[in-house]
Design an enzyme around this catalytic site. Structure first.
Site, PDB file in Angstrom:
ATOM      1  N   GLN A  27      -1.331   3.051  -5.457  1.00 60.18           N
ATOM      2  CA  GLN A  27      -2.712   3.490  -5.167  1.00 60.18           C
ATOM      3  C   GLN A  27      -3.681   3.194  -6.300  1.00 60.18           C
ATOM      4  OE1 GLN A  27      -2.875   7.525  -3.785  1.00 60.18           O
ATOM      5  NE2 GLN A  27      -2.480   6.915  -1.692  1.00 60.18           N
TER       6      GLN A  27
ATOM      7  N   SER B 262      -8.857  -0.584  -1.489  1.00 57.32           N
ATOM      8  CA  SER B 262      -9.457   0.745  -1.396  1.00 57.32           C
ATOM      9  C   SER B 262     -10.711   0.822  -2.266  1.00 57.32           C
ATOM     10  CB  SER B 262      -8.474   1.820  -1.853  1.00 57.32           C
ATOM     11  OG  SER B 262      -7.427   1.903  -0.941  1.00 57.32           O
TER      12      SER B 262
ATOM     13  N   TYR C  49      -1.417   1.755   8.994  1.00 61.82           N
ATOM     14  CA  TYR C  49      -2.453   0.865   9.528  1.00 61.82           C
ATOM     15  C   TYR C  49      -2.556   0.970  11.040  1.00 61.82           C
ATOM     16  CZ  TYR C  49      -3.037  -1.766   5.185  1.00 61.82           C
ATOM     17  OH  TYR C  49      -3.337  -2.148   3.918  1.00 61.82           O
TER      18      TYR C  49
ATOM     19  N   ASP D  24      -4.944  -0.393  -6.122  1.00 58.77           N
ATOM     20  CA  ASP D  24      -5.332  -0.877  -4.799  1.00 58.77           C
ATOM     21  C   ASP D  24      -6.792  -1.329  -4.745  1.00 58.77           C
ATOM     22  OD1 ASP D  24      -5.773  -1.313  -2.137  1.00 58.77           O
ATOM     23  OD2 ASP D  24      -4.696   0.461  -1.462  1.00 58.77           O
TER      24      ASP D  24
ATOM     25  N   ARG E 189       0.837  -1.206   0.000  1.00 61.04           N
ATOM     26  CA  ARG E 189       0.000   0.000   0.000  1.00 61.04           C
ATOM     27  C   ARG E 189       0.868   1.251   0.000  1.00 61.04           C
ATOM     28  NH1 ARG E 189      -5.530  -1.061   3.086  1.00 61.04           N
ATOM     29  NH2 ARG E 189      -6.401   0.023   1.318  1.00 61.04           N
TER      30      ARG E 189
END
Ligand code: NAD
Length: 374
Positions: A125, A131, A226, A128, A120
């Site tokens: 991005q 997401s 995270y 991903d 990540r």
């Protein structure tokens, strides 16, 4: 290069690639073989893929004629049996928790990529899928809550009196939680949000939510953005704070998760008992145990007149746009391996290497390797 797109099984309605992505791949000199009816759950007929330049074949023919097999979920035993050593597979097969499938794929000598373990980083991005699917989940969870709640979300001033806005409590302000906040606000709800990462406070306030601070959270910068497991003392303090806010809420959207671990239990049975009758809890964290003690994964239950919906897969109920986002993420990932001279796995690329789970009868992904060896 030949790419094969397989049809999903069971309740799954999404498909890994929509025809618009096939069109792009064909322009990149890729041959795309699509299993008959692969897009039917997402309202895309075979003809849509043919127009995009793909061939429609049976499952067996797709696997025999493609170097790289793509699916949204993991391969079935039948599909693993049909694949040859060194053939490539891409899907989402939860390798951090489903070790049995990792071993089967590894023993078959398949080079397998699981999009849920993609690093990540900022560069990743656009690839991903976590997401993308969390965005769909957060949005659909709120719509489901609004449909289930016996009240309006917005405030109304009518000739029949004033309706006060619904109070929504969101646990966890990651991608799903922030989307749930934005959607709740668009519907006119008043929103409070809990998270252990102080970094999200600004985003919550920016989206029109109130961030509820609980002092003493462990926020580990080394966890790469995270959340980490909290101390027992913090858990007790947070449970009390969640209880105090939950009993004043009409809706709770649970999205709190800790990667690779069981979801934290933030709503105790006693809190549900004290909530207003008719309230709704939507637990998106249900597949990893849920944030509410009473959640049953994949089920809707009513406890103490509170409806509790345990569903981590709302994305299945919005298959077209979920597939659109998933396919775009996959295309961006494939672009790392499709070169002018054809397909090449670039082991120097941290995104490619980090997403690869098995290759040449070995486990490649370090996190999966560590979990399976222990
Ligand atoms: P997630 O699904 O793992 O967790 C959801 C949220 O739950 C997180 O915000 C987490 O802090 C929160 N949470 C965990 N335990 C909690 C507890 N006890 N109480 C309250 N909240 C708790 O997270 P996610 O949505 O997948 O992403 C989390 C973060 O990862 C993002 O905000 C971002 O920083 C990072 N991220 C990076 C990329 C990228 O660069 N490619 C993409 C997405 C996310």
């Amino acid at each position: 290069m030949n790419i094969g797109l397989l049809k999903e099984t069971g309740k799954e309605r999404r498909v890994a690639l929509l025809p618009e992505i096939v069109t792009t791949l064909v322009k990149m000199n890729v041959t795309v073989n699509v299993e008959h009816n692969a897009g039917s759950g997402s309202f895309v007929p075979d003809a849509g893929y043919v127009d995009a330049g793909a061939k429609i074949l049976s499952k067996k023919e797709v696997i025999e004629n493609s170097d790289f097999i793509i699916k949204l979920n993991g391969p079935t035993d039948e599909e693993i049996g049909l694949m040859k050593k060194d053939q490539c597979f891409l899907g989402v097969f939860n390798p951090l928790t489903d070790h049995a499938i990792v071993k089967k794929i590894m023993n078959a000598g398949i080079t397998a990529f699981s999009m849920d373990v993609i690093p990540r980083t900022s560069r990743a991005q656009a690839m991903d899928i976590l997401s993308s699917m969390a965005t769909v989940n957060g949005y659909k969870a709120v719509l489901t809550a609004a449909n289930t709640l016996p009240k309006f979300f917005p405030m109304f001033m009518t000739a029949a009196g004033t309706i006060t806005p619904a109070k929504i409590l969101i646990l966890g302000a990651g991608v799903a939680g922030l989307q749930a906040l934005a959607t709740s606000r668009k519907l006119g709800g008043v929103v409070e949000v809990f998270d252990v990462r102080a970094a999200v406070k600004e985003e919550v306030v920016g989206l029109g939510g109130k961030f509820v601070d609980v002092e003493g959270a462990r926020d580990d910068k080394a966890a790469g953005g995270y959340a980490v497991e909290q101390t027992e003392e913090f858990k007790l303090r947070q449970a009390q704070a969640v209880h105090d806010h939950a009993i004043k809420s009409d809706v709770i959207i649970c999205t709190a998760q800790i990667p690779g671990k069981k979801a934290p239990v933030l709503i105790k049975k006693e809190t549900v008992e004290a909530m207003k009758p008719g309230s709704v809890i939507i637990d998106i964290a249900s597949s990893t145990g849920g944030n509410c003690e009473l959640t049953k994964d994949g089920e809707t239950i009513v406890a103490h007149e509170v409806t509790i919906i345990g569903n981590s897969f709302f994305a299945i109920d919005m298959p077209f746009d979920a597939s659109k986002m998933f396919g775009k993420n996959v295309l961006n990932f494939l672009k790392l391996m499709i070169t002018k001279d054809g397909f090449k796995i670039n082991w120097e690329d941290d995104i490619v290497k980090g997403t690869c789970v098995t290759h040449n009868n070995e486990i490649i992904n370090e996190r999966v390797k560590a979990l399976i060896q222990n």
